[in-house]
Write an enzyme that holds these catalytic residues in place. Sequence first.
Site, PDB file in Angstrom:
ATOM      1  N   GLU A 356       1.205  -0.949  -0.118  1.00 42.12           N
ATOM      2  CA  GLU A 356       0.287   0.065   0.042  1.00 42.12           C
ATOM      3  C   GLU A 356       0.947   1.171  -0.165  1.00 42.12           C
ATOM      4  OE1 GLU A 356      -1.190   0.598   4.251  1.00 42.12           O
ATOM      5  OE2 GLU A 356      -2.028  -1.421   3.032  1.00 42.12           O
ATOM      6  N   HIS A 442      -1.289  -5.712  11.198  1.00 41.84           N
ATOM      7  CA  HIS A 442      -1.788  -7.404  10.397  1.00 41.84           C
ATOM      8  C   HIS A 442      -2.052  -8.522  11.434  1.00 41.84           C
ATOM      9  CE1 HIS A 442      -2.250  -4.842   6.844  1.00 41.84           C
ATOM     10  NE2 HIS A 442      -2.450  -4.510   7.875  1.00 41.84           N
ATOM     11  N   ASN A 480      -4.606  -6.507   2.891  1.00 42.71           N
ATOM     12  CA  ASN A 480      -4.928  -5.945   4.548  1.00 42.71           C
ATOM     13  C   ASN A 480      -6.385  -6.642   4.901  1.00 42.71           C
ATOM     14  OD1 ASN A 480      -4.418  -4.084   2.344  1.00 42.71           O
ATOM     15  ND2 ASN A 480      -3.984  -2.710   4.424  1.00 42.71           N
TER      16      ASN A 480
HETATM   17  P1  FDA Z   1      -9.729  -6.545  16.855  1.00 40.84           P
HETATM   18  O1  FDA Z   1      -8.417  -6.228  17.331  1.00 40.84           O
HETATM   19  O2  FDA Z   1     -10.224  -5.527  15.941  1.00 40.84           O
HETATM   20  O3  FDA Z   1     -10.289  -6.420  18.054  1.00 40.84           O
HETATM   21  C1  FDA Z   1      -9.860  -6.790  20.004  1.00 40.84           C
HETATM   22  C2  FDA Z   1     -11.057  -6.771  20.655  1.00 40.84           C
HETATM   23  O4  FDA Z   1     -11.126  -7.254  21.824  1.00 40.84           O
HETATM   24  C3  FDA Z   1     -10.336  -5.081  21.082  1.00 40.84           C
HETATM   25  O5  FDA Z   1     -11.391  -3.816  21.070  1.00 40.84           O
HETATM   26  C4  FDA Z   1      -9.915  -5.380  22.524  1.00 40.84           C
HETATM   27  O6  FDA Z   1      -9.673  -4.220  23.028  1.00 40.84           O
HETATM   28  C5  FDA Z   1     -10.602  -6.640  23.022  1.00 40.84           C
HETATM   29  N1  FDA Z   1     -10.688  -7.473  23.669  1.00 40.84           N
HETATM   30  C6  FDA Z   1      -8.866  -8.154  23.845  1.00 40.84           C
HETATM   31  N2  FDA Z   1      -8.394  -8.800  25.550  1.00 40.84           N
HETATM   32  C7  FDA Z   1      -9.726  -8.702  25.931  1.00 40.84           C
HETATM   33  C8  FDA Z   1     -10.563  -8.604  27.343  1.00 40.84           C
HETATM   34  N3  FDA Z   1      -9.119 -10.511  28.006  1.00 40.84           N
HETATM   35  N4  FDA Z   1     -11.301  -8.389  27.599  1.00 40.84           N
HETATM   36  C9  FDA Z   1     -12.288  -7.793  26.496  1.00 40.84           C
HETATM   37  N5  FDA Z   1     -11.452  -6.952  25.866  1.00 40.84           N
HETATM   38  C10 FDA Z   1     -10.180  -7.787  25.264  1.00 40.84           C
HETATM   39  N6  FDA Z   1      -6.864  -3.424   8.295  1.00 40.84           N
HETATM   40  C11 FDA Z   1      -6.931  -3.975   7.314  1.00 40.84           C
HETATM   41  O7  FDA Z   1      -8.145  -4.591   6.711  1.00 40.84           O
HETATM   42  N7  FDA Z   1      -7.323  -2.320   6.688  1.00 40.84           N
HETATM   43  C12 FDA Z   1      -6.126  -1.389   7.104  1.00 40.84           C
HETATM   44  O8  FDA Z   1      -6.578  -0.325   6.453  1.00 40.84           O
HETATM   45  C13 FDA Z   1      -5.747  -1.496   8.246  1.00 40.84           C
HETATM   46  N8  FDA Z   1      -4.608  -0.835   8.763  1.00 40.84           N
HETATM   47  C14 FDA Z   1      -4.418  -0.530  10.153  1.00 40.84           C
HETATM   48  C15 FDA Z   1      -4.000   0.173  10.883  1.00 40.84           C
HETATM   49  C16 FDA Z   1      -3.189  -0.343  12.205  1.00 40.84           C
HETATM   50  C17 FDA Z   1      -2.965   0.870  12.864  1.00 40.84           C
HETATM   51  C18 FDA Z   1      -3.790  -1.343  12.448  1.00 40.84           C
HETATM   52  C19 FDA Z   1      -3.727  -1.403  14.638  1.00 40.84           C
HETATM   53  C20 FDA Z   1      -4.548  -2.251  12.422  1.00 40.84           C
HETATM   54  C21 FDA Z   1      -4.736  -2.556  10.404  1.00 40.84           C
HETATM   55  N9  FDA Z   1      -5.277  -3.223  10.175  1.00 40.84           N
HETATM   56  C22 FDA Z   1      -6.184  -2.888   9.101  1.00 40.84           C
HETATM   57  C23 FDA Z   1      -5.998  -4.248  11.117  1.00 40.84           C
HETATM   58  C24 FDA Z   1      -6.930  -4.139  11.237  1.00 40.84           C
HETATM   59  O9  FDA Z   1      -7.550  -3.315  11.763  1.00 40.84           O
HETATM   60  C25 FDA Z   1      -7.074  -6.178  12.556  1.00 40.84           C
HETATM   61  O10 FDA Z   1      -6.740  -6.935  11.456  1.00 40.84           O
HETATM   62  C26 FDA Z   1      -8.591  -6.252  13.219  1.00 40.84           C
HETATM   63  O11 FDA Z   1      -8.566  -4.676  13.930  1.00 40.84           O
HETATM   64  C27 FDA Z   1      -8.613  -7.497  13.593  1.00 40.84           C
HETATM   65  O12 FDA Z   1      -9.715  -7.304  13.894  1.00 40.84           O
HETATM   66  P2  FDA Z   1     -10.640  -8.428  15.096  1.00 40.84           P
HETATM   67  O13 FDA Z   1     -12.097  -8.787  15.622  1.00 40.84           O
HETATM   68  O14 FDA Z   1      -9.548  -9.702  15.103  1.00 40.84           O
HETATM   69  O15 FDA Z   1      -9.784  -8.345  16.742  1.00 40.84           O
END
Ligand code: FDA
Length: 504
Positions: A356, A442, A480
């Site tokens: 990207e 990711h 992504n």
């Molecule tokens: P996700 O991480 O979204 O959610 C997990 C949730 O569970 C969080 O809110 C967390 O706080 C909560 N949690 C964890 N442990 C817990 C506990 N013990 N008790 C209570 N709550 C708890 N992807 C993409 O497709 N396009 C993009 O442009 C980008 N860009 C990007 C930029 C940046 C800076 C980051 C950090 C990430 C991306 N990503 C991305 C990746 C994308 O955001 C990521 O793959 C997904 O959010 C993952 O989704 P999940 O449902 O797996 O978990």
Amino acid sequence: DGGGHVPAVVIGTGYGAAVAALRLGEAGVETLMLEMGQQWDKPGADGRIFSGMLKPDERSSWFKKRTEAPLGSFLWLDLVNRDITPYAGVLDRVNYDQMSVYVGRGVGGGSLVNGGMAVTPKRSYFEEVLPQVDAAEMYDRYFPRANSTLRVNHIDTKWFEDTEWYKFARVSRDQAGKAGLGTTFVPNVYDWDYMRREAAGEVPKSALATEVIYGNNHGKMSLDKTYLAAALGTGKVTIRTLHKVKAIRRQNDGSYVLSVEETDAYGKTLAAKEISCGHLFLGAGSLGTTELLLRARETGALPDLSSEIGKGWGPNGNIMTARANHMWNPTGAKQSSIPALGIDDWNNPAAPVFAEIAPMPAGLETWVSLYLAITKNPERGTFVYDAAADRADLRWTRDQNAPAVAAAKSLFDRVNKANGTIYRYDLFGTRLKAFADDFCYHPLGGTVLGKATDLYGRVSGYENLYVTDGSLIPGSIGVNPFVTITALAERNVERVIQQDIKKK
Ligand code: FDA
């Protein structure tokens, strides 16, 4: 509010969790979502919800004394990071020994901090990564459902060609073209029409005011505005924030009991609760879900969990790199923080790369072209439970990223050669470094579909226990990942609701 029993609990509020909650709510199942982060809907004293990227405050980071931005330096000066008060801010950087992982914290998980790039993977690669999943069904039904519910939209290409805000992307496209590489437009959940109005000065700026990794104050259709709003709209779903699930155990009647800690936004414990449920969905993300299940297995709380839990983790081949352009080839002082183009060289059999074209929205001319390359790295990491610290440690060594760096380098060496340019070595920390190989955005895997679970995310060894997030995907998806995480969750949850919940 001190605990009690609910039919279904969903841990987390990210993509997988949000899908599960919406579909459970629609099926009439009373569902409680537990989220360790905050709900981001109230403005602070400055009238803004999020702090923005150039002057981050405590809202930016999850319990840090200093912000830990991915690009911490410029000409080796630590310019962007700032001292802050530890607080339940929106972006976390989880630092393992040789890999750091950025994740979102709050209602909406990663959707609050990510770049919104909404990419459906190439079907051939999806089939290679998840051969047991019926690809026809995914591409006919679940990917379209995910794209429409996430409100994925496409940039007006005429506007793209004209606007100063995407000069950086056009410059990179031209340079890729000189090396014989093609680019493709990348759909997004940022509202492109809103962005056009930002550019026209009609609405408050967000993407055009350098906002992204610490939250967007406008424009982005994060999950709290799509799936989660719809889930709450069913009247069956409740979200509790600043509730962290610490441990899971099972009672003799088959129900699950969660030990939950409620804190305030500065980390002070307010209450310790026990919540029980009939069906438990883990949507805490690759790191969170894997840690909860590993802890349950290793402490003996859920001893029949599979030995596969903790395995198959990967950073989706993420490598960040940057090139220095000639003085006569500026990338623009004005840059949208939302990427719009990717260099697509995935069909290159020697070194598949989807890179990207990332902005470097510094507010001044930098002559930098920045990229987040997604490569195909077969190396995988493993989580192990550290009993003394009561946490999951990631076994992943820096040299495991060598194949990913080599792939990114082979592509950008071509771009540099064709344009007579060189890499930037000063952006990724305090030493000379052209490739950021020690962090990722990711994280994928840890409870892989068909290994630690059945083919629909049912956790092996237990009934009524499900994984619904990015930990199901075995370390790589070639683009992504959130569209794939969402679509896979749609497929799995539909089956689980039909077979395990409605039939009972
Ligand atoms: P996700 O991480 O979204 O959610 C997990 C949730 O569970 C969080 O809110 C967390 O706080 C909560 N949690 C964890 N442990 C817990 C506990 N013990 N008790 C209570 N709550 C708890 N992807 C993409 O497709 N396009 C993009 O442009 C980008 N860009 C990007 C930029 C940046 C800076 C980051 C950090 C990430 C991306 N990503 C991305 C990746 C994308 O955001 C990521 O793959 C997904 O959010 C993952 O989704 P999940 O449902 O797996 O978990």
